[in-house]
Scaffold this motif. Sequence first.
Motif, PDB file in Angstrom:
ATOM      1  N   PRO A 105       5.648  -1.408  -1.085  1.00 26.56           N
ATOM      2  CA  PRO A 105       5.277  -1.199  -2.484  1.00 26.56           C
ATOM      3  C   PRO A 105       3.854  -1.640  -2.833  1.00 26.56           C
ATOM      4  O   PRO A 105       3.270  -1.140  -3.794  1.00 26.56           O
ATOM      5  CB  PRO A 105       6.308  -2.018  -3.262  1.00 26.56           C
ATOM      6  CG  PRO A 105       6.806  -3.035  -2.286  1.00 26.56           C
ATOM      7  CD  PRO A 105       6.706  -2.391  -0.942  1.00 26.56           C
ATOM      8  N   ASP A 106       3.295  -2.548  -2.055  1.00 24.12           N
ATOM      9  CA  ASP A 106       1.942  -3.021  -2.345  1.00 24.12           C
ATOM     10  C   ASP A 106       0.858  -2.202  -1.655  1.00 24.12           C
ATOM     11  O   ASP A 106      -0.321  -2.417  -1.891  1.00 24.12           O
ATOM     12  CB  ASP A 106       1.809  -4.495  -1.947  1.00 24.12           C
ATOM     13  CG  ASP A 106       2.713  -5.388  -2.785  1.00 24.12           C
ATOM     14  OD1 ASP A 106       2.989  -5.025  -3.946  1.00 24.12           O
ATOM     15  OD2 ASP A 106       3.141  -6.438  -2.282  1.00 24.12           O
ATOM     16  N   THR A 107       1.255  -1.265  -0.814  1.00 26.71           N
ATOM     17  CA  THR A 107       0.295  -0.419  -0.117  1.00 26.71           C
ATOM     18  C   THR A 107      -0.079   0.744  -1.026  1.00 26.71           C
ATOM     19  O   THR A 107       0.783   1.317  -1.691  1.00 26.71           O
ATOM     20  CB  THR A 107       0.892   0.116   1.198  1.00 26.71           C
ATOM     21  OG1 THR A 107       1.342  -0.990   1.981  1.00 26.71           O
ATOM     22  CG2 THR A 107      -0.126   0.914   1.985  1.00 26.71           C
ATOM     23  N   GLY A 108      -1.322   1.075  -1.074  1.00 28.86           N
ATOM     24  CA  GLY A 108      -1.789   2.156  -1.930  1.00 28.86           C
ATOM     25  C   GLY A 108      -1.278   3.514  -1.480  1.00 28.86           C
ATOM     26  O   GLY A 108      -0.975   3.720  -0.299  1.00 28.86           O
ATOM     27  N   HIS A 109      -1.182   4.424  -2.445  1.00 24.71           N
ATOM     28  CA  HIS A 109      -0.699   5.772  -2.141  1.00 24.71           C
ATOM     29  C   HIS A 109      -1.596   6.482  -1.137  1.00 24.71           C
ATOM     30  O   HIS A 109      -1.105   7.248  -0.315  1.00 24.71           O
ATOM     31  CB  HIS A 109      -0.589   6.603  -3.422  1.00 24.71           C
ATOM     32  CG  HIS A 109       0.582   6.226  -4.260  1.00 24.71           C
ATOM     33  ND1 HIS A 109       0.836   6.807  -5.471  1.00 24.71           N
ATOM     34  CD2 HIS A 109       1.585   5.330  -4.080  1.00 24.71           C
ATOM     35  CE1 HIS A 109       1.929   6.298  -5.986  1.00 24.71           C
ATOM     36  NE2 HIS A 109       2.399   5.384  -5.169  1.00 24.71           N
TER      37      HIS A 109
END
Length: 165
Positions: free
Chosen positions: A129-133
């Motif tokens: 969830p903390d990784t960018g799209h």
Amino acid sequence: MNDFWKQAVAAHDHPLIISLLAAGLRLDEARDVAQETWLRVMEAASAGRLERVELPGLVIRQASFIVADRQRARRLRTPAAAQDLAALPAPETTEGHTHARELLAVVGAELATATPRARGVFLAVLNAPDTGHRALAEQEGLSLQRFRQVLCEVRAKLRRGVNRS
């Protein structure tokens, strides 16, 4: 996307995002609204619903409609969400555990009917969830725009499934 739209986006996307920031949106919201705006305008043009395309006015106006729709939906959803939340069983009760298992079963069933790519996109976001799209899109071998589009489609599918249950 044809050359006309590529040039239009290149020339007018920045002013569109600036106008959305000036309207009080956060940068991520502004980018999301801008993307949706371009998609809607391109679809309307390809369907022959536009008599003329005057940029950037057309996209700025379309974006204002999208922002208004989102704000209206937020206002309508907030009181209902609070009532729905109050009606849910407490998570620490047996009834709460049963409800949670039922929701997970619905989500699992909906994900099972999704395409492998859609499942991969959803699980990539869920697991990181903390990784960018952008980084997740590269991992999945998709453009950022397509990644976000697939993610929105999967989330909508899951919402529909949960709302039916």
